[in-house]
Design a protein around this motif. Structure first.
Motif, PDB file in Angstrom:
ATOM      1  N   GLU A  14      74.756  60.440  55.611  1.00  0.00           N
ATOM      2  CA  GLU A  14      74.253  59.219  56.225  1.00  0.00           C
ATOM      3  C   GLU A  14      73.265  58.490  55.320  1.00  0.00           C
ATOM      4  O   GLU A  14      72.695  59.084  54.393  1.00  0.00           O
ATOM      5  CB  GLU A  14      73.581  59.549  57.564  1.00  0.00           C
ATOM      6  N   PRO A  15      73.014  57.199  55.566  1.00  0.00           N
ATOM      7  CA  PRO A  15      72.041  56.436  54.778  1.00  0.00           C
ATOM      8  C   PRO A  15      70.630  57.011  54.929  1.00  0.00           C
ATOM      9  O   PRO A  15      70.294  57.587  55.968  1.00  0.00           O
ATOM     10  CB  PRO A  15      72.120  55.024  55.377  1.00  0.00           C
ATOM     11  N   ASN A  16      69.845  56.875  53.889  1.00  0.00           N
ATOM     12  CA  ASN A  16      68.417  57.221  53.908  1.00  0.00           C
ATOM     13  C   ASN A  16      68.108  58.704  54.051  1.00  0.00           C
ATOM     14  O   ASN A  16      66.985  59.078  54.389  1.00  0.00           O
ATOM     15  CB  ASN A  16      67.689  56.447  55.022  1.00  0.00           C
ATOM     16  N   ILE A  17      69.106  59.559  53.791  1.00  0.00           N
ATOM     17  CA  ILE A  17      68.802  60.991  53.769  1.00  0.00           C
ATOM     18  C   ILE A  17      68.223  61.344  52.404  1.00  0.00           C
ATOM     19  O   ILE A  17      68.276  60.546  51.458  1.00  0.00           O
ATOM     20  CB  ILE A  17      70.052  61.848  54.038  1.00  0.00           C
ATOM     21  N   ARG A  18      67.709  62.563  52.283  1.00  0.00           N
ATOM     22  CA  ARG A  18      67.239  63.066  50.984  1.00  0.00           C
ATOM     23  C   ARG A  18      67.742  64.496  50.803  1.00  0.00           C
ATOM     24  O   ARG A  18      67.779  65.279  51.759  1.00  0.00           O
ATOM     25  CB  ARG A  18      65.712  63.042  50.898  1.00  0.00           C
ATOM     26  N   ILE A  19      68.136  64.810  49.580  1.00  0.00           N
ATOM     27  CA  ILE A  19      68.519  66.172  49.200  1.00  0.00           C
ATOM     28  C   ILE A  19      67.427  66.688  48.285  1.00  0.00           C
ATOM     29  O   ILE A  19      67.183  66.109  47.217  1.00  0.00           O
ATOM     30  CB  ILE A  19      69.886  66.205  48.484  1.00  0.00           C
ATOM     31  N   PHE A  20      66.763  67.772  48.654  1.00  0.00           N
ATOM     32  CA  PHE A  20      65.556  68.212  47.966  1.00  0.00           C
ATOM     33  C   PHE A  20      65.757  69.311  46.938  1.00  0.00           C
ATOM     34  O   PHE A  20      64.832  69.623  46.190  1.00  0.00           O
ATOM     35  CB  PHE A  20      64.531  68.700  48.988  1.00  0.00           C
ATOM     36  N   VAL A 145      81.485  79.675  61.458  1.00  0.00           N
ATOM     37  CA  VAL A 145      80.399  78.702  61.568  1.00  0.00           C
ATOM     38  C   VAL A 145      79.291  79.124  60.616  1.00  0.00           C
ATOM     39  O   VAL A 145      78.813  80.266  60.669  1.00  0.00           O
ATOM     40  CB  VAL A 145      79.861  78.620  63.001  1.00  0.00           C
ATOM     41  N   ALA A 146      78.873  78.224  59.725  1.00  0.00           N
ATOM     42  CA  ALA A 146      77.938  78.603  58.660  1.00  0.00           C
ATOM     43  C   ALA A 146      76.687  77.732  58.643  1.00  0.00           C
ATOM     44  O   ALA A 146      76.760  76.511  58.808  1.00  0.00           O
ATOM     45  CB  ALA A 146      78.625  78.508  57.302  1.00  0.00           C
ATOM     46  N   TYR A 147      75.561  78.389  58.411  1.00  0.00           N
ATOM     47  CA  TYR A 147      74.279  77.696  58.230  1.00  0.00           C
ATOM     48  C   TYR A 147      74.055  77.475  56.744  1.00  0.00           C
ATOM     49  O   TYR A 147      73.913  78.435  55.985  1.00  0.00           O
ATOM     50  CB  TYR A 147      73.158  78.549  58.823  1.00  0.00           C
ATOM     51  N   PHE A 148      73.999  76.211  56.314  1.00  0.00           N
ATOM     52  CA  PHE A 148      73.769  75.886  54.909  1.00  0.00           C
ATOM     53  C   PHE A 148      72.265  75.683  54.683  1.00  0.00           C
ATOM     54  O   PHE A 148      71.811  74.602  54.320  1.00  0.00           O
ATOM     55  CB  PHE A 148      74.560  74.642  54.517  1.00  0.00           C
ATOM     56  N   GLY A 149      71.531  76.746  54.906  1.00  0.00           N
ATOM     57  CA  GLY A 149      70.077  76.670  54.840  1.00  0.00           C
ATOM     58  C   GLY A 149      69.525  76.408  53.462  1.00  0.00           C
ATOM     59  O   GLY A 149      68.389  75.953  53.314  1.00  0.00           O
ATOM     60  N   GLN A 150      70.298  76.716  52.422  1.00  0.00           N
ATOM     61  CA  GLN A 150      69.790  76.512  51.067  1.00  0.00           C
ATOM     62  C   GLN A 150      69.955  75.078  50.590  1.00  0.00           C
ATOM     63  O   GLN A 150      69.577  74.750  49.472  1.00  0.00           O
ATOM     64  CB  GLN A 150      70.471  77.482  50.095  1.00  0.00           C
ATOM     65  N   VAL A 151      70.497  74.220  51.439  1.00  0.00           N
ATOM     66  CA  VAL A 151      70.570  72.797  51.114  1.00  0.00           C
ATOM     67  C   VAL A 151      69.292  72.142  51.639  1.00  0.00           C
ATOM     68  O   VAL A 151      69.123  71.963  52.841  1.00  0.00           O
ATOM     69  CB  VAL A 151      71.808  72.130  51.750  1.00  0.00           C
ATOM     70  N   GLY A 152      68.370  71.825  50.736  1.00  0.00           N
ATOM     71  CA  GLY A 152      67.160  71.128  51.142  1.00  0.00           C
ATOM     72  C   GLY A 152      67.541  69.726  51.578  1.00  0.00           C
ATOM     73  O   GLY A 152      68.027  68.936  50.770  1.00  0.00           O
ATOM     74  N   TYR A 153      67.322  69.410  52.838  1.00  0.00           N
ATOM     75  CA  TYR A 153      67.887  68.188  53.405  1.00  0.00           C
ATOM     76  C   TYR A 153      66.904  67.528  54.359  1.00  0.00           C
ATOM     77  O   TYR A 153      66.209  68.202  55.114  1.00  0.00           O
ATOM     78  CB  TYR A 153      69.174  68.551  54.156  1.00  0.00           C
ATOM     79  N   SER A 154      66.868  66.221  54.334  1.00  0.00           N
ATOM     80  CA  SER A 154      66.011  65.493  55.262  1.00  0.00           C
ATOM     81  C   SER A 154      66.751  64.305  55.852  1.00  0.00           C
ATOM     82  O   SER A 154      67.365  63.519  55.132  1.00  0.00           O
ATOM     83  CB  SER A 154      64.747  64.985  54.560  1.00  0.00           C
ATOM     84  N   PRO A 156      65.243  61.636  58.548  1.00  0.00           N
ATOM     85  CA  PRO A 156      64.031  61.369  59.333  1.00  0.00           C
ATOM     86  C   PRO A 156      64.278  61.502  60.835  1.00  0.00           C
ATOM     87  O   PRO A 156      65.296  61.022  61.337  1.00  0.00           O
ATOM     88  CB  PRO A 156      63.700  59.914  58.956  1.00  0.00           C
ATOM     89  N   PRO A 157      63.376  62.216  61.544  1.00  0.00           N
ATOM     90  CA  PRO A 157      62.078  62.695  61.079  1.00  0.00           C
ATOM     91  C   PRO A 157      62.062  64.171  60.690  1.00  0.00           C
ATOM     92  O   PRO A 157      60.986  64.740  60.534  1.00  0.00           O
ATOM     93  CB  PRO A 157      61.220  62.487  62.330  1.00  0.00           C
ATOM     94  N   TYR A 158      63.223  64.819  60.537  1.00  0.00           N
ATOM     95  CA  TYR A 158      63.245  66.266  60.334  1.00  0.00           C
ATOM     96  C   TYR A 158      63.726  66.661  58.943  1.00  0.00           C
ATOM     97  O   TYR A 158      64.510  65.943  58.315  1.00  0.00           O
ATOM     98  CB  TYR A 158      64.132  66.941  61.391  1.00  0.00           C
ATOM     99  N   THR A 159      63.257  67.831  58.515  1.00  0.00           N
ATOM    100  CA  THR A 159      63.585  68.341  57.186  1.00  0.00           C
ATOM    101  C   THR A 159      63.997  69.810  57.264  1.00  0.00           C
ATOM    102  O   THR A 159      63.393  70.591  58.006  1.00  0.00           O
ATOM    103  CB  THR A 159      62.374  68.225  56.231  1.00  0.00           C
ATOM    104  N   ASN A 160      65.016  70.161  56.511  1.00  0.00           N
ATOM    105  CA  ASN A 160      65.362  71.564  56.308  1.00  0.00           C
ATOM    106  C   ASN A 160      64.971  71.913  54.881  1.00  0.00           C
ATOM    107  O   ASN A 160      65.459  71.301  53.925  1.00  0.00           O
ATOM    108  CB  ASN A 160      66.864  71.793  56.498  1.00  0.00           C
TER     109      ASN A 160
END
Length: 207
Positions: A14-20, A145-154, A156-160
């Motif tokens: 989506e627009p305005n996301i961030r990959i950390f 079903v998989a959790y991609f927890g190692q993808v630093g992702y934001s 707004p307003p939440y961040t993984n």
């Protein structure tokens, strides 16, 4: 849609996301290698006022179509009383990596068509997130079903943000683990980890 017929996997961006963090693996290859059907980074509770009759409609569908419910499902993630009620947990679908063949399957298509006839998409606000989540939890093997927890992702307003120190430094993450939504009280991640038997704080090698 016919334009998607030649594709097997998709990643919703989506627009305005961030990959950390650096992503060193092809996530589509990860999906194929591990036979995952659905991948997410964050999960949370839905607002009941937007889906008051979604669960009752789902129960009616399941009662009429028990063959679609996988024996090794994730019911415990979406219900705290063995299916009598929906606990509102869902995968936040603004980050969603999935196998299109699942959405093309008889189980999902029949479920969607049944829901469509109930009118809740229009008269309530049944969103793609709870519908996708309920379908994945009931119709898939929990190993799909998989959790991609190692993808630093934001989004707004939440961040993984990965919390494993070694992974955080080796993948040049620029997010603050202390601000990760994963272990927030409104997050359903801990429930998912418990059901799947995953140590949520050591997921850097989960793939």
């Amino acid at each position: 849609m016919p334009i998607m017929d030649n594709y097997r996997y998709y990643w919703r961006v989506e627009p305005n996301i961030r990959i950390f963090c650096d992503i060193e693996e092809d996530l589509f290859k990860v999906m194929a290698k591990n036979q995952y059907k659905y991948g997410f980074t964050m999960s949370m509770y839905e607002f009941l006022a937007t889906i008051p009759t979604l669960w009752s409609a789902t129960l009616d569908f399941v009662k009429a179509n028990p063959k679609h419910v996988h024996e090794n499902n994730l019911l415990e993630f979406i219900s705290d009383d063995n299916g009598k009620s929906y606990n509102l947990c869902h995968f936040w679908s603004n980050f969603e990596i999935a196998d299109l063949d699942f959405w093309r399957s008889p189980a999902y298509r029949e479920y969607f068509e049944y829901l469509d006839k109930q009118g809740g998409f229009f008269y309530e606000r049944w969103g793609d997130a709870p519908v996708h989540s309920i379908a994945a939890a009931l119709f898939l093997n929990r190993t799909e079903v998989a959790y991609f927890g190692q993808v630093g992702y934001s989004h707004p307003p939440y961040t993984n943000c990965p919390t494993e120190r070694g992974f955080h430094s080796s993948h040049n993450c620029i997010c603050n683990p202390g601000n990760s939504f994963t272990f927030d009280g409104y997050s359903c991640a801990s429930k998912y980890f418990k059901v799947q038997g995953i140590d949520g704080k050591s997921y850097d090698s989960y793939l």
